[in-house]
Each structure stands twice: as structure tokens, then as C-alpha cells.
Design a protein around this motif. Structure first.
Motif, PDB file in Angstrom:
ATOM      1  N   GLY A   1       0.788  -1.230   0.000  1.00  0.00           N
ATOM      2  CA  GLY A   1       0.000   0.000   0.000  1.00  0.00           C
ATOM      3  C   GLY A   1       0.815   1.273   0.000  1.00  0.00           C
ATOM      4  N   GLN A   2       2.000   1.254  -0.635  1.00  0.00           N
ATOM      5  CA  GLN A   2       2.910   2.405  -0.635  1.00  0.00           C
ATOM      6  C   GLN A   2       2.843   3.141  -1.983  1.00  0.00           C
ATOM      7  OE1 GLN A   2       4.645   3.404   1.953  1.00  0.00           O
ATOM      8  NE2 GLN A   2       5.510   1.694   3.107  1.00  0.00           N
ATOM      9  N   LYS A   3       1.845   3.976  -2.171  1.00  0.00           N
ATOM     10  CA  LYS A   3       1.641   4.652  -3.447  1.00  0.00           C
ATOM     11  C   LYS A   3       2.708   5.705  -3.737  1.00  0.00           C
ATOM     12  CE  LYS A   3      -1.848   7.206  -6.101  1.00  0.00           C
ATOM     13  NZ  LYS A   3      -3.232   7.730  -6.123  1.00  0.00           N
ATOM     14  N   ASP A   4       3.117   6.446  -2.731  1.00  0.00           N
ATOM     15  CA  ASP A   4       4.093   7.518  -2.941  1.00  0.00           C
ATOM     16  C   ASP A   4       5.434   6.981  -3.443  1.00  0.00           C
ATOM     17  OD1 ASP A   4       2.299   9.437  -2.238  1.00  0.00           O
ATOM     18  OD2 ASP A   4       2.969   9.580  -0.148  1.00  0.00           O
TER      19      ASP A   4
ATOM     20  N   ILE B   1       1.191   8.861 -21.002  1.00  0.00           N
ATOM     21  CA  ILE B   1      -0.198   9.331 -20.922  1.00  0.00           C
ATOM     22  C   ILE B   1      -1.052   8.333 -20.151  1.00  0.00           C
ATOM     23  CG2 ILE B   1      -2.262   9.875 -22.275  1.00  0.00           C
ATOM     24  CD1 ILE B   1      -0.343  10.844 -24.511  1.00  0.00           C
ATOM     25  N   CYS B   2      -0.867   7.049 -20.459  1.00  0.00           N
ATOM     26  CA  CYS B   2      -1.645   5.994 -19.783  1.00  0.00           C
ATOM     27  C   CYS B   2      -1.335   5.946 -18.289  1.00  0.00           C
ATOM     28  CB  CYS B   2      -1.347   4.635 -20.411  1.00  0.00           C
ATOM     29  SG  CYS B   2      -1.987   4.442 -22.085  1.00  0.00           S
ATOM     30  N   PHE B   3      -0.039   6.072 -17.943  1.00  0.00           N
ATOM     31  CA  PHE B   3       0.339   6.034 -16.531  1.00  0.00           C
ATOM     32  C   PHE B   3      -0.295   7.185 -15.770  1.00  0.00           C
ATOM     33  CE2 PHE B   3       3.011   7.488 -13.037  1.00  0.00           C
ATOM     34  CZ  PHE B   3       3.070   6.335 -12.261  1.00  0.00           C
ATOM     35  N   ALA B   4      -0.282   8.370 -16.345  1.00  0.00           N
ATOM     36  CA  ALA B   4      -0.858   9.546 -15.689  1.00  0.00           C
ATOM     37  C   ALA B   4      -2.339   9.327 -15.384  1.00  0.00           C
ATOM     38  CB  ALA B   4      -0.665  10.781 -16.552  1.00  0.00           C
ATOM     39  N   ILE B   5      -3.045   8.713 -16.323  1.00  0.00           N
ATOM     40  CA  ILE B   5      -4.481   8.462 -16.141  1.00  0.00           C
ATOM     41  C   ILE B   5      -4.718   7.389 -15.085  1.00  0.00           C
ATOM     42  CG2 ILE B   5      -6.569   7.618 -17.275  1.00  0.00           C
ATOM     43  CD1 ILE B   5      -5.442   8.818 -19.901  1.00  0.00           C
ATOM     44  N   VAL B   6      -3.986   6.278 -15.196  1.00  0.00           N
ATOM     45  CA  VAL B   6      -4.163   5.151 -14.294  1.00  0.00           C
ATOM     46  C   VAL B   6      -3.744   5.503 -12.872  1.00  0.00           C
ATOM     47  CG1 VAL B   6      -3.332   2.827 -13.735  1.00  0.00           C
ATOM     48  CG2 VAL B   6      -3.970   3.383 -16.080  1.00  0.00           C
ATOM     49  N   PHE B   7      -2.614   6.170 -12.711  1.00  0.00           N
ATOM     50  CA  PHE B   7      -2.089   6.485 -11.378  1.00  0.00           C
ATOM     51  C   PHE B   7      -3.001   7.452 -10.637  1.00  0.00           C
ATOM     52  CE2 PHE B   7       0.845   8.442  -8.295  1.00  0.00           C
ATOM     53  CZ  PHE B   7       1.393   7.297  -7.756  1.00  0.00           C
ATOM     54  N   LYS B   8      -3.611   8.362 -11.365  1.00  0.00           N
ATOM     55  CA  LYS B   8      -4.520   9.317 -10.748  1.00  0.00           C
ATOM     56  C   LYS B   8      -5.719   8.626 -10.143  1.00  0.00           C
ATOM     57  CE  LYS B   8      -6.976  13.646 -11.737  1.00  0.00           C
ATOM     58  NZ  LYS B   8      -7.319  14.648 -12.786  1.00  0.00           N
ATOM     59  N   LYS B   9      -6.166   7.540 -10.787  1.00  0.00           N
ATOM     60  CA  LYS B   9      -7.351   6.794 -10.315  1.00  0.00           C
ATOM     61  C   LYS B   9      -6.981   5.666  -9.341  1.00  0.00           C
ATOM     62  CE  LYS B   9      -9.914   7.614 -14.613  1.00  0.00           C
ATOM     63  NZ  LYS B   9     -10.596   6.956 -15.769  1.00  0.00           N
ATOM     64  N   LEU B  10      -5.674   5.466  -9.126  1.00  0.00           N
ATOM     65  CA  LEU B  10      -5.230   4.317  -8.342  1.00  0.00           C
ATOM     66  C   LEU B  10      -5.615   4.442  -6.879  1.00  0.00           C
ATOM     67  CD1 LEU B  10      -3.564   1.665  -8.378  1.00  0.00           C
ATOM     68  CD2 LEU B  10      -1.553   3.039  -7.843  1.00  0.00           C
TER      69      LEU B  10
END
Length: 447
Positions: free
Chosen positions: A306-309, A435-444
């Protein structure tokens, strides 16, 4: 604990180095298996034998990549459970993975032996190369189970941060491979059959040793042969991560086979030069790929914890590291291309063909490294299908269309047009991954 690395805490760059350097060296040793084959046949059996061994690499990769993808799935799933401290699920992953590797190896042997000749025909392998290439492939695939078992076993060890012991295994296996290469080719004059047999024997040793290591583990990674079983929920999880990764690798191989077919149209000398170039490129790629694989395992463990940062920090550190390593090594290869290619062949025409390839690929190879790293980061957070779709469109489809259109015209029917398709596809795909990472990570959301 000994032989493991907790990536959920501590300095990121230091842990990435500790994990990745042995992995890079392991990859280099594996590549030396093929390099020893190529060098020995090139120096002691001739240019046709060199072309025969080199022309098989894209087909071998095509057959292997799906199952290597499954081993990546095993690594991600086990790293997730390891990071979350779920020992029961971890043990089930180990036993499911190793039984799956056995089934995969058997299936690969059957497919490889049957389709060796038809595929090489489709790839327009010249007649003087075809017979030798088919012989090499059939012996290689007869022992492919050992390669698959080793890949799965080392992937499981990698999930807990253990990259050193697989390195030690490959050191010994590499020595065995080189010695047997020289004996079979020089003394017994077995040509391509000798180098194929040497590779199989050395891989059998590596597979046996990694199984012994897993059987001696004392934690959730311990392998007990009587408990080998396919656990359905684990298999589904592995397939969810691994099949898209494997399919992506297969599509890469198909596009590379199309490229190899285009190279084959220029004759045995260009094939031999390109084959040597591919082998040399592999060393640069593995240096970058070690950090890319480190990013995959790092992200997988931190997802479980659970370490998102830390995932975001890792992305920037790993991309910068891969960029520096790729550019540095790539330009060194370009500068010393003539001397390095001279190890593979003394034919000046073969060396010139290799230089033409390396000057384009290696000077831009860092683009491939950062593309792969972004793909692995997205895969590590649980989105394996997305990078597969992006890579297939940006790399595979693009290259096939490029070679089916522009390359077919008289004006652009050149080696340069073939090789320049690589860096163009890498930069397109990297941008799409970002682009995909930016979208996915924001919703993670990590629980």
C-alpha cells in the motif's frame, strides 16, 4: 532475512541498484549462451552457420515469450503476496508456478519441433542457411523445458528480491556452455548441432539448481514437490498479469520476424552482420532491462504494502537510470562497433553490415529502455492489458505497416529504412505509456 530484499522501505535508488545489478549480470550471462554459440560457429564453422544460428533468434523469442510472460505474472503475484505478508497464498503461487512451468516446457517442445521448418520458410531463410537453422532449432527446443523451469524459478526468487543466487547459477552454467561449445564444434565438428546441444545441457544444470534452491527455502517460497498443484485462483491471477505480457512479447517477436524476413532479402552476408549486431545490442538491452525489471518488482511489492508515494518516486528514478545507462552503453558500442564485430567474424562485408545496424539501433537504444520501464511500472500496479495494447499498436503494428508500405518501394528498399523503424516506434510508444500512466495512477486506490 537472508536472500531477500524488502523494497517497501529504505532508500529507493540504493535498493534498485542492489536488486538490478545481479539481474543485469544474470541477463548478460544468459545472453552469453547465445553469444558463445554465435562466436564459435562464426569463427570455426563459417558464415552460413553464423547466419543459421542468428536467424533463429526471433522464432525462439516468439515461442518463448508467452511463457516468459507467465513467469512475469508469477513474479508479480508472488511479490504482491510477499509485500502483503500473505504466506499461504504465496506458497500456493510457488507450487502453481512450478507445475505450470513443466506443462509449458512440454508444450513448447512440441510446437518448436513441429513448426521450425515452416516458420523459417515463411521468414525467407536462404536454402544454404535453412537446413542448419532447422537442425539448431529442433535440438534447442528438445531441451526447452529446462529454460522455462529456470525462468519460472528465478522469477519466484526475484519476487522476494533475490537476484544474486540465480546469478551464481548462471555463472557456472555459462562456463559449462562455453566449454561444451568448444568441445562439440572444434573437436567433434558438430557445427550448429554442437552449439545447440551445449546450450541445452547448460540450461538443464541451471534448471536443476534453481529447483534445489526453492526446495531449500524456509519461508513462503519453499517448494515441496509433493505439493505441486494448480490452484485455480492463483492461476487466474497469473494469467491476468502474465498472458498480456506474454502476448505483448509474442507480438514483438512477430514484428521482429517481419524485420528479419526483410533483412533476409539482402542475403547471407547481411544476415550474418545483422545477427552479430543483434547479439551485441542484447548486452545494452539487458543493462537497461535489469533496472526495468527492478521497477516491476519494486512496484509489485509496494502495491501489496500500500505504498503509493514510493511508486511515483521509483518511476522517476528508474527512468533516469535507464536513460543514462542506455545512452552511455549505446554510444560505446557505436564507437567500438568495428572491433566488437571483429570478434564474431573476420569477413569485412559482415562487419560492415553489422556497423550499419548498430549505428542506428544502439545510438537510440535508451528510448527502448524507458519505453519498457514505463510498461513494467503500469504492469506492476496491476494493469497488464493496457501496456500490451499500447505496445502492440505503437511498436508491432507500426513496424509491420512501415515494412509493408514504405520499405516495399524501390527508393526506400534499404537496410536503413528497416532499422530506423525501431527508434520511431520506441518514442511513439513511450509517449503513449506516459499518458496511460498519468491516467491510471490518478485513479489508483491502494487499500
Amino acid at each position: 532475512m537472508k536472500n531477500q530484499l524488502d523494497m517497501t522501505k529504505g532508500p529507493i535508488f540504493k535498493e534498485l541498484i542492489i536488486f538490478s545489478v545481479p539481474l543485469i549480470l544474470s541477463g548478460v550471462l544468459q545472453l552469453l549462451f547465445n553469444a558463445a554459440d554465435v562466436i564459435v560457429v562464426g569463427r570455426f564453422a563459417g558464415d552460413n552457420s553464423l547466419a543459421a544460428v542468428g536467424s533463429t533468434s526471433s522464432f525462439i523469442n516468439l515461442m518463448l515469450n508467452l511463457f516468459i510472460g507467465l513467469s512475469i505474472g508469477s513474479s508479480v503475484v508472488s511479490a504482491n503476496y510477499f509485500g502483503a505478508g500473505k504466506i499461504r497464498e504465496l506458497r500456493n503461487t510457488v507450487h502453481t508456478s512450478m507445475l505450470l512451468s513443466i506443462y509449458s516446457g512440454i508444450g513448447l517442445t512440441i510446437l518448436g519441433v513441429i513448426f521450425a521448418r515452416p516458420i523459417l520458410h515463411l521468414m525467407q531463410a536462404p536454402e544454404e542457411v535453412l537446413v542448419l537453422a532447422v537442425l539448431y532449432l529442433r535440438i534447442y527446443f528438445a531441451g526447452i523445458s529446462a529454460t522455462v523451469i529456470f525462468n519460472f524459478g528465478s522469477a519466484l526468487l526475484r519476487a522476494k528480491g533475490d537476484t544474486k543466487r540465480p546469478l551464481y547459477i548462471l555463472m557456472v552454467a555459462g562456463v559449462i556452455n562455453v566449454i561444451l561449445n568448444l568441445i562439440f564444434v572444434i573437436f567433434f565438428r558438430m557445427d550448429v548441432a554442437g552449439v545447440a546441444l551445449a546450450t541445452v545441457i547448460s540450461q538443464i544444470f541451471a534448471a536443476a539448481f534453481v529447483v534445489v534452491l526453492l526446495m531449500r527455502e524456509e519461508d513462503g517460497f519453499k517448494l515441496e514437490l509433493r505439493k505441486l498443484k494448480i490452484h485455480k485462483y492463483i492461476l487466474i491471477h497469473i494469467i491476468k498479469i502474465g498472458v498480456p505480457a506474454g502476448f505483448q512479447g509474442m507480438m514483438f517477436s512477430i514484428s521482429n520476424m517481419v524485420i528479419q524476413s526483410s533483412v533476409n532479402s539482402f542475403g547471407p552476408v547481411v544476415i550474418a552482420g545483422s545477427s552479430a549486431g543483434i547479439n551485441i545490442e542484447g548486452f545494452v538491452y539487458l543493462a537497461m532491462n535489469g533496472f526495468s525489471q527492478g521497477a516491476l518488482t519494486f512496484v509489485s511489492q509496494n502495491m501489496g504494502a500500500g505504498q503509493k508515494d514510493r511508486i511515483k518516486k521509483l518511476m522517476f528514478i528508474s527512468l533516469l537510470t535507464v536513460l543514462v545507462v542506455g545512452e552511455g552503453l549505446g554510444f560505446l558500442v557505436v564507437i567500438f562497433a568495428r572491433q566488437i564485430l571483429g570478434i564474431y567474424s573476420k569477413n569485412p562485408l559482415v562487419i560492415a553490415a553489422g556497423i550499419r545496424r548498430l549505428s542506428i539501433i544502439c545510438s537510440t537504444y535508451a528510448l527502448c529502455g524507458i519505453m519498457d520501464t514505463m510498461s513494467n511500472i503500469i504492469r506492476g500496479i496491476g494493469h497488464s492489458l493496457l501496456p500490451m495494447v499500447v505496445c502492440i499498436a505503437g511498436v508491432c503494428v507500426f513496424r509491420i505497416v512501415w515494412l509493408s508500405t514504405l520499405f516495399q518501394t524501390v527508393r526506400f528498399h534499404t537496410e536503413f529504412i528497416i532499422f530506423v523503424s525501431y527508434p520511431i516506434s520506441w518514442i511513439i510508444t513511450f509517449i503513449a505509456h506516459c499518458i496511460c500512466f498519468a491516467i491510471v495512477f490518478k485513479k489508483l486506490e491502494i487499500r
